[in-house]
Design a protein around this motif. Structure first.
Motif, mmCIF file in Angstrom:
data_model
loop_
_atom_site.group_PDB
_atom_site.id
_atom_site.type_symbol
_atom_site.label_atom_id
_atom_site.label_comp_id
_atom_site.label_asym_id
_atom_site.label_seq_id
_atom_site.Cartn_x
_atom_site.Cartn_y
_atom_site.Cartn_z
ATOM 1 N N LYS A 100 -0.095 3.172 -4.440
ATOM 2 C CA LYS A 100 0.367 1.844 -4.110
ATOM 3 C C LYS A 100 0.760 1.787 -2.662
ATOM 4 N N THR A 145 -3.482 -6.290 -12.633
ATOM 5 C CA THR A 145 -2.107 -5.983 -13.043
ATOM 6 C C THR A 145 -1.790 -4.494 -13.025
ATOM 7 N N SER A 177 -2.366 -2.223 -10.354
ATOM 8 C CA SER A 177 -2.229 -1.646 -9.009
ATOM 9 C C SER A 177 -3.464 -0.873 -8.566
ATOM 10 N N THR A 186 -1.296 -5.217 -6.453
ATOM 11 C CA THR A 186 -0.912 -5.625 -7.798
ATOM 12 C C THR A 186 -0.790 -7.137 -7.786
ATOM 13 N N ASP A 239 6.378 -8.634 -9.137
ATOM 14 C CA ASP A 239 5.193 -7.823 -8.871
ATOM 15 C C ASP A 239 3.958 -8.709 -8.706
ATOM 16 N N SER A 294 6.482 -7.004 -4.218
ATOM 17 C CA SER A 294 6.025 -5.921 -5.086
ATOM 18 C C SER A 294 7.204 -5.028 -5.451
#
Length: 250
Positions: free
Chosen positions: A60, A111, A113, A137, A177, A241
């Motif tokens: 991420k 959803t 990432s 995301t 997110d 996020s």
């Protein structure tokens, strides 16, 4: 296409907190969640996203969420944005000017990432060819410029072209997110509050465009605990996020 991590672009490795806060740098590693490039828990922006090799998982970026899964308030609403015809599929390498035209594009629905995109100045596949990239995301926007040669997308939903002006019914709540939102179209400007984050991996960013360069960042922060941010009417995008859901308070 293999695993996607992050590679530091330029001399900054991680988030630059604009304003009185000094620049801080580091991000989460896709394989072990370790920290690199700095002494604080800052998350890297897409201007310092990484691409690497591995077993197929993608790390991420600075806009990415922290470790663990947070429960989401299902009452958080999304903007009522009409779906447009997809400009390109979520996976592949696309030549700018041939396969895809310069412009701003939006992807939704991811959803996990594992959505990775990249703007490149050539098709060499080398690190130096990357202009900007991001691990996403939720929703993401990216502006492909006329000077770009290649756009790479992996694990993302289909991309649709969007207009230069914000449109839609702006929401006053958003998922922590949820990714990147267009101000005035997806979300309304104003002051928002997020509570409950305890791991220091909540990242937010106000930006003036979707180039994902360091110069596009108006302000950003990594937050532990309650977060409050005022999104100005002149802002173009807001990225979130790893946070708890946001609610407009003023």
């Amino acid at each position: 296409m293999g695993a996607k991590g992050k590679i530091v672009l330029g001399v900054v490795a991680g988030v630059v907190v604009i304003g009185a806060v000094s620049a801080n740098s580091n991000g989460s590693n896709g394989s072990n969640n370790g920290k690199h490039g700095g002494s604080t828990a800052a998350k890297g922006s897409s201007a310092s996203a990484e691409r690497g090799s591995g077993s197929g998982s993608k790390s991420k970026d600075g806009a990415g969420a922290g470790a663990g899964t947070k429960s989401k308030d299902k009452s958080a609403t999304k903007a009522d944005t009409p779906r447009k015809k997809a400009a390109l599929a979520g996976d592949g390498d696309f030549q700018v000017g041939t396969d895809i035209k310069p412009g701003t594009y939006r992807t939704t629905g991811n959803t996990d990432s594992l959505c990775y995109w990249e703007r490149a100045k050539d098709a060499s596949g080398e690190m130096d060819s990357i202009i900007a990239n991001d691990n996403v995301t939720g929703t993401s926007y990216v502006t492909i410029q006329a000077g770009d040669k290649l756009f790479r997308s992996s694990g993302c939903g289909d991309w649709e072209a969007v207009g230069t002006k914000a449109s839609g019914t702006p929401a006053t709540r958003m998922e922590g997110d949820g990714g990147m939102h267009r101000v005035g179209g997806d979300i309304a400007p104003g002051t928002y509050r997020s509570t409950g984050n305890s791991d220091g991996l909540c990242y937010w960013e106000r930006s003036k465009d979707a180039s994902h360069s360091l110069d596009s960042i108006i302000a950003n922060n990594n937050v532990s605990g309650t977060a409050v941010v005022t999104i100005a009417p002149g802002d173009t995008y807001f990225k979130t996020s790893g946070c708890e859901d946001w609610k407009k308070t003023g």
